[in-house]
Design a protein around this motif. Structure first.
Motif, PDB file in Angstrom:
ATOM      1  N   PHE A 108      54.394  39.810  17.819  1.00 13.58           N
ATOM      2  CA  PHE A 108      54.111  41.002  17.623  1.00 13.58           C
ATOM      3  C   PHE A 108      53.725  41.213  15.979  1.00 13.58           C
ATOM      4  O   PHE A 108      52.462  41.728  15.977  1.00 13.58           O
ATOM      5  N   THR A 110      52.042  38.847  14.495  1.00 19.54           N
ATOM      6  CA  THR A 110      51.033  38.146  14.252  1.00 19.54           C
ATOM      7  C   THR A 110      49.719  38.878  14.906  1.00 19.54           C
ATOM      8  O   THR A 110      48.598  38.961  14.625  1.00 19.54           O
ATOM      9  N   LEU A 111      49.954  39.662  16.020  1.00 16.19           N
ATOM     10  CA  LEU A 111      48.657  40.383  16.505  1.00 16.19           C
ATOM     11  C   LEU A 111      48.568  41.850  16.019  1.00 16.19           C
ATOM     12  O   LEU A 111      47.778  42.279  16.104  1.00 16.19           O
ATOM     13  N   ARG A 167      46.274  46.100  21.324  1.00 10.50           N
ATOM     14  CA  ARG A 167      45.879  44.681  20.946  1.00 10.50           C
ATOM     15  C   ARG A 167      46.333  43.836  22.066  1.00 10.50           C
ATOM     16  O   ARG A 167      45.951  42.658  21.989  1.00 10.50           O
ATOM     17  N   LEU A 195      39.972  40.723  29.083  1.00 10.68           N
ATOM     18  CA  LEU A 195      38.567  40.409  28.985  1.00 10.68           C
ATOM     19  C   LEU A 195      37.769  41.562  28.586  1.00 10.68           C
ATOM     20  O   LEU A 195      36.870  41.392  27.533  1.00 10.68           O
ATOM     21  N   ASP A 198      39.064  43.041  25.325  1.00 17.34           N
ATOM     22  CA  ASP A 198      39.141  41.958  24.029  1.00 17.34           C
ATOM     23  C   ASP A 198      40.641  42.197  23.893  1.00 17.34           C
ATOM     24  O   ASP A 198      41.111  42.309  22.566  1.00 17.34           O
ATOM     25  N   LEU A 199      41.709  41.900  24.628  1.00 18.23           N
ATOM     26  CA  LEU A 199      43.257  42.133  24.321  1.00 18.23           C
ATOM     27  C   LEU A 199      43.870  40.640  24.768  1.00 18.23           C
ATOM     28  O   LEU A 199      43.416  39.999  25.522  1.00 18.23           O
ATOM     29  N   PHE A 200      44.989  40.672  23.960  1.00 16.61           N
ATOM     30  CA  PHE A 200      45.881  39.449  24.390  1.00 16.61           C
ATOM     31  C   PHE A 200      46.684  39.836  25.292  1.00 16.61           C
ATOM     32  O   PHE A 200      47.051  40.756  25.685  1.00 16.61           O
ATOM     33  N   ASP A 225      40.307  31.939  32.796  1.00 16.72           N
ATOM     34  CA  ASP A 225      39.622  33.061  32.004  1.00 16.72           C
ATOM     35  C   ASP A 225      39.874  33.560  31.033  1.00 16.72           C
ATOM     36  O   ASP A 225      39.542  34.189  30.315  1.00 16.72           O
ATOM     37  N   GLU A 228      42.068  31.614  26.264  1.00 12.01           N
ATOM     38  CA  GLU A 228      42.327  31.916  24.587  1.00 12.01           C
ATOM     39  C   GLU A 228      43.105  33.231  24.496  1.00 12.01           C
ATOM     40  O   GLU A 228      43.173  33.456  23.092  1.00 12.01           O
ATOM     41  N   LYS A 229      43.526  33.877  25.418  1.00 10.90           N
ATOM     42  CA  LYS A 229      44.048  35.335  25.076  1.00 10.90           C
ATOM     43  C   LYS A 229      45.654  35.153  25.493  1.00 10.90           C
ATOM     44  O   LYS A 229      46.251  36.140  25.118  1.00 10.90           O
ATOM     45  N   GLU A 256      43.589  30.285  16.135  1.00 12.80           N
ATOM     46  CA  GLU A 256      44.012  31.464  15.144  1.00 12.80           C
ATOM     47  C   GLU A 256      45.288  32.025  15.176  1.00 12.80           C
ATOM     48  O   GLU A 256      45.946  32.375  14.222  1.00 12.80           O
ATOM     49  N   GLU A 259      47.892  29.614  14.209  1.00 12.96           N
ATOM     50  CA  GLU A 259      47.968  29.639  12.611  1.00 12.96           C
ATOM     51  C   GLU A 259      48.864  30.677  12.173  1.00 12.96           C
ATOM     52  O   GLU A 259      49.800  30.634  11.235  1.00 12.96           O
ATOM     53  N   GLY A 260      48.575  32.011  12.522  1.00 18.03           N
ATOM     54  CA  GLY A 260      49.265  33.203  12.425  1.00 18.03           C
ATOM     55  C   GLY A 260      50.835  32.987  12.627  1.00 18.03           C
ATOM     56  O   GLY A 260      51.458  33.314  11.759  1.00 18.03           O
ATOM     57  N   LEU A 262      52.481  30.454  12.968  1.00 16.95           N
ATOM     58  CA  LEU A 262      53.134  29.401  12.186  1.00 16.95           C
ATOM     59  C   LEU A 262      53.512  29.903  10.715  1.00 16.95           C
ATOM     60  O   LEU A 262      54.493  29.413  10.410  1.00 16.95           O
TER      61      LEU A 262
ATOM     62  N   MET B   1      35.093  35.552  22.667  1.00 19.67           N
ATOM     63  CA  MET B   1      36.134  34.984  22.466  1.00 19.67           C
ATOM     64  C   MET B   1      36.500  35.223  20.844  1.00 19.67           C
ATOM     65  O   MET B   1      37.694  35.352  20.582  1.00 19.67           O
ATOM     66  N   LEU B   4      38.437  38.144  19.131  1.00 20.14           N
ATOM     67  CA  LEU B   4      40.108  38.696  19.093  1.00 20.14           C
ATOM     68  C   LEU B   4      40.486  38.834  17.706  1.00 20.14           C
ATOM     69  O   LEU B   4      40.283  38.054  16.784  1.00 20.14           O
ATOM     70  N   LYS B   5      41.310  39.755  17.597  1.00 22.85           N
ATOM     71  CA  LYS B   5      41.555  39.991  15.992  1.00 22.85           C
ATOM     72  C   LYS B   5      43.051  39.660  15.897  1.00 22.85           C
ATOM     73  O   LYS B   5      43.807  40.224  16.797  1.00 22.85           O
ATOM     74  N   ILE B   6      43.601  39.076  14.919  1.00 26.00           N
ATOM     75  CA  ILE B   6      44.978  39.092  14.573  1.00 26.00           C
ATOM     76  C   ILE B   6      45.220  40.113  13.423  1.00 26.00           C
ATOM     77  O   ILE B   6      44.409  40.601  13.125  1.00 26.00           O
ATOM     78  N   SER B   7      46.645  40.137  13.215  1.00 27.05           N
ATOM     79  CA  SER B   7      46.737  41.173  12.103  1.00 27.05           C
ATOM     80  C   SER B   7      46.368  40.925  10.994  1.00 27.05           C
ATOM     81  O   SER B   7      46.297  39.820  10.468  1.00 27.05           O
ATOM     82  N   ARG B   9      48.207  41.722   8.294  1.00 27.49           N
ATOM     83  CA  ARG B   9      49.274  41.332   7.466  1.00 27.49           C
ATOM     84  C   ARG B   9      49.380  39.668   7.827  1.00 27.49           C
ATOM     85  O   ARG B   9      49.869  39.053   6.745  1.00 27.49           O
ATOM     86  N   SER B  10      49.139  38.987   8.757  1.00 25.28           N
ATOM     87  CA  SER B  10      49.073  37.783   9.123  1.00 25.28           C
ATOM     88  C   SER B  10      48.212  36.998   8.358  1.00 25.28           C
ATOM     89  O   SER B  10      48.292  35.916   7.535  1.00 25.28           O
ATOM     90  N   LYS B  11      46.730  37.733   8.241  1.00 23.44           N
ATOM     91  CA  LYS B  11      45.619  37.042   7.499  1.00 23.44           C
ATOM     92  C   LYS B  11      46.027  36.872   6.101  1.00 23.44           C
ATOM     93  O   LYS B  11      45.580  36.258   5.373  1.00 23.44           O
ATOM     94  N   GLN B  15      50.162  29.743   3.777  1.00 22.68           N
ATOM     95  CA  GLN B  15      51.198  28.660   3.658  1.00 22.68           C
ATOM     96  C   GLN B  15      51.499  28.234   2.218  1.00 22.68           C
ATOM     97  O   GLN B  15      50.916  27.835   1.487  1.00 22.68           O
TER      98      GLN B  15
END
Lengths: 399, 399
Positions: A108, A110-111, A167, A195, A198-200, A225, A228-229, A256, A259-260, A262, B1, B4-7, B9-11, B15
């Motif tokens: 939640f 990260t997205l 999102r 798709l 553009d949602l996860f 398909d 990546e999502k 991406e 990484e978020g 993490l 692809m 896609l946006k991450i938040s 706050r995450s950006k 680290q």
């Protein structure tokens, strides 16, 4: 002193019933009353001894911080487990978390930023709602109905929930609390919307290993398909009856997002080293182990459904997966009934505890006469519990 | 692809260097180079055997979810530990968390909504900053200076940071990264401001047991004036050299805050049962154990300070507590120097790793030539590490 303010988000949060009753139960058990717990997803099945055997072998002088991603042997073990399902992940696509719950938190965060939206079915797993409040995420429910086996509505209906704040979708298959296993039609619809807009897709598949009637297993993670999502939420708790070992994980092919996630995980340095050492062995267990669990739970499901159908006025669809069912009872107020069962009802010193539908529903109207029953006890206990439920309903109605 | 946006706050999160170097180090160690790790708060001291002895005795058939507050024997054990410091807590005022980090998360979320502010010293523990970004909290730094031993400025200076968004102070005493132990004057000032402006005091006292030179121990938790305003952040990691056992806790006498913290904790059901069973024994250890640790760290502190003072141009104040020191090096760019030490410097196959000040400072100007040194190794290793640092500085300056 009274003026000190705590946060609005904290005030909005509730104690889910799955948690709230714990204190009460302790009091009740002190009186000598026996309670059959069908309210918690806490199986009575022994944790595989391999867990504690590995733990007992630990001989590190210093219990050190370990990799925030999870120790490598555990991630390797998980990768091996996935191969049994033809899911292909690399260890750097796996992030070990403290149970599935921490996985939800990090996903939640990260997205979504404050006010962003995630679409979910109604009813939904109660923990999602509380984590959403804590993280400022707005869950947007799509209604599903007991009479339809909690099938997702047509794509066009779901599409109407999408806004410029949306999102992601969050889905749980097989589902808690519904037992729903999503079909290809439903997964196609969600994937196409993901798709198109553009949602996860947050796919909580912690019950993957519990799919009955030889039903085909479909994972969002297997679809090219939306590769990546998809963010998979996973846990050792249910599949290995190891709830007290707090080991879950996230899996995603989106770098991406990884990484978020993490970065969130790095704020807590690492999760329990000891639990991870034990969990390495769990994910290595032969498929035979999981097949035996599956048989056991399928029998339990059959038993509980059969017994519940003996009760006048109970409405249920036989669920296809997980180990929960949402049942309509012939009453007007499930919470009141549950309180009655705890405080006022007893048969030969015994009673039964279930969870009110309100824990899972956005639509209060739909929830009022619904309860979740978790078939986490052995068959004879389930039979007795269902009998107690029947007798309890009779006593409640003749109050 | 790619869209896609991450938040946001995450950006915004980074680290922290205390995490970032781990990957690098593994690569470097593969080359056979030996690295002295003064960059992590990971002591080399053996975890008390009582931990694993208790863990090995676990014979539960099923590893179950346990109380979200923490198992009762652990909370009792913690209450007993507190009595050694004349701190009086009840088990229902203790909430066990997954390390001190989870305690920070839950505290920020319970006290603050998006945009609310917490006042902290600059420099500050890096994890606070990342958790603040994740939870939407704005940390408002109060500058402190190496030359003044990181003493808090006068009350009037701190007062200027208070706005109508301010909810709390967060302080760490003894401090990471500074080693600062707050004096009565500083604690009086903070307490008076907390009372005057109705603010909470988040007091991170995970290094309570490491206060040197016979200095008096002062805890915010011992003050009656702010009893309802204090939230203690605690951990087993440092005091018992048990970092890999993820057991921390919160303690507060404010019931509303406790309920708020508990709601956060309920979203993750419970923390590791096995770690909790081990930690019960840690908090029961005799005071002798902690006194021996204290002596060991005091000797380490004396050694590292003595050795560092042999290096031309190094500026440091002898810290009074914890096991970190923030040191000014005769260089312009600490991060560049650290990279040099890792990649380009070696003496008899060895090098040393410290953490750049940037990990802890809001004010980049102040941080540039600062590094944090954690004296978590035995004295002979500290001597060697300081020698390598000296030789490294010479090599770096003659590049």
């Amino acid at each position: 002193m009274e003026e000190l303010k705590i946060s609005a988000r904290s005030k909005k949060m509730i104690q889910p019933a799955i948690v709230k009753y714990n204190g009460l139960i302790r009091e009740i058990e002190k009186t000598g009353k026996k309670v059959y717990f069908l309210n918690l997803g806490q199986p009575d099945i022994a944790t595989p001894p391999a867990f504690m055997e590995a733990v007992r072998q630990i001989d590190d002088d210093v219990l050190m911080y370990v990799d925030p991603k999870g120790i490598i042997p555990l991630r390797q073990s998980i990768v091996g487990y996935f191969k049994n399902y033809d899911l292909d992940y690399d260890i750097d696509e796996i992030l070990v978390t403290m149970g599935g719950s921490e996985a939800i938190w990090y996903t939640f965060l990260t997205l979504c930023d404050e006010g962003d939206e995630i679409i979910c079915p109604d009813p939904v797993y109660s923990i999602y709602r509380e984590v959403a409040k804590a993280t400022g995420v707005k869950l947007v429910p799509v209604e599903t109905y007991a009479e339809e086996g909690f099938e997702l509505p047509a794509k066009e209906v779901i599409e109407k929930c999408i806004t410029d704040k949306t999102r992601a979708f969050i889905l749980n298959t097989p589902g808690n609390p519904t037992g729903r296993v999503y079909t290809k039609r439903e997964m196609d619809d969600i994937s196409q919307l993901a798709l198109q807009y553009d949602l996860f897709i947050i796919s909580d598949e912690v019950y993957r290993d519990f799919i009955y009637d030889g039903e085909e297993f479909l994972s969002f993670a297997a679809r090219e398909d939306v590769a990546e999502k998809v963010i998979l939420v996973e846990s050792a708790s249910k599949r290995f009856s190891a709830c007290g070992a707090r080991v879950g994980f996230l899996a995603t092919k989106n770098k991406e997002v990884y990484e978020g996630l993490l970065k969130m995980a790095q704020t807590r340095l690492s999760i329990s080293y000891v639990d991870q050492v034990g969990a390495v062995e769990l994910f290595k267990l032969e498929q035979d182990y999981l097949r035996a669990q599956l048989d056991e739970y399928e029998n339990r499901r059959d038993t509980i459904c059969e017994e519940l159908r003996k009760i006048d006025g109970v409405v249920l669809e036989t669920p296809k997966g997980a180990f929960h069912l949402l049942v309509k009872l012939p009453i007007d107020d499930a919470e009141d009934f549950i309180q009655f069962m705890l405080n006022d009802f007893t048969l030969d010193g015994e009673t039964v505890l279930v969870t009110p539908g309100a824990d899972f529903y956005f639509n209060e109207e739909l929830s009022k006469n619904m309860v979740r029953i978790s078939y986490v006890l052995k068959q004879e206990d389930l039979k007795r519990a269902a009998f107690l439920l029947r007798k309890g309903l009779e006593a409640y109605k003749s109050k």
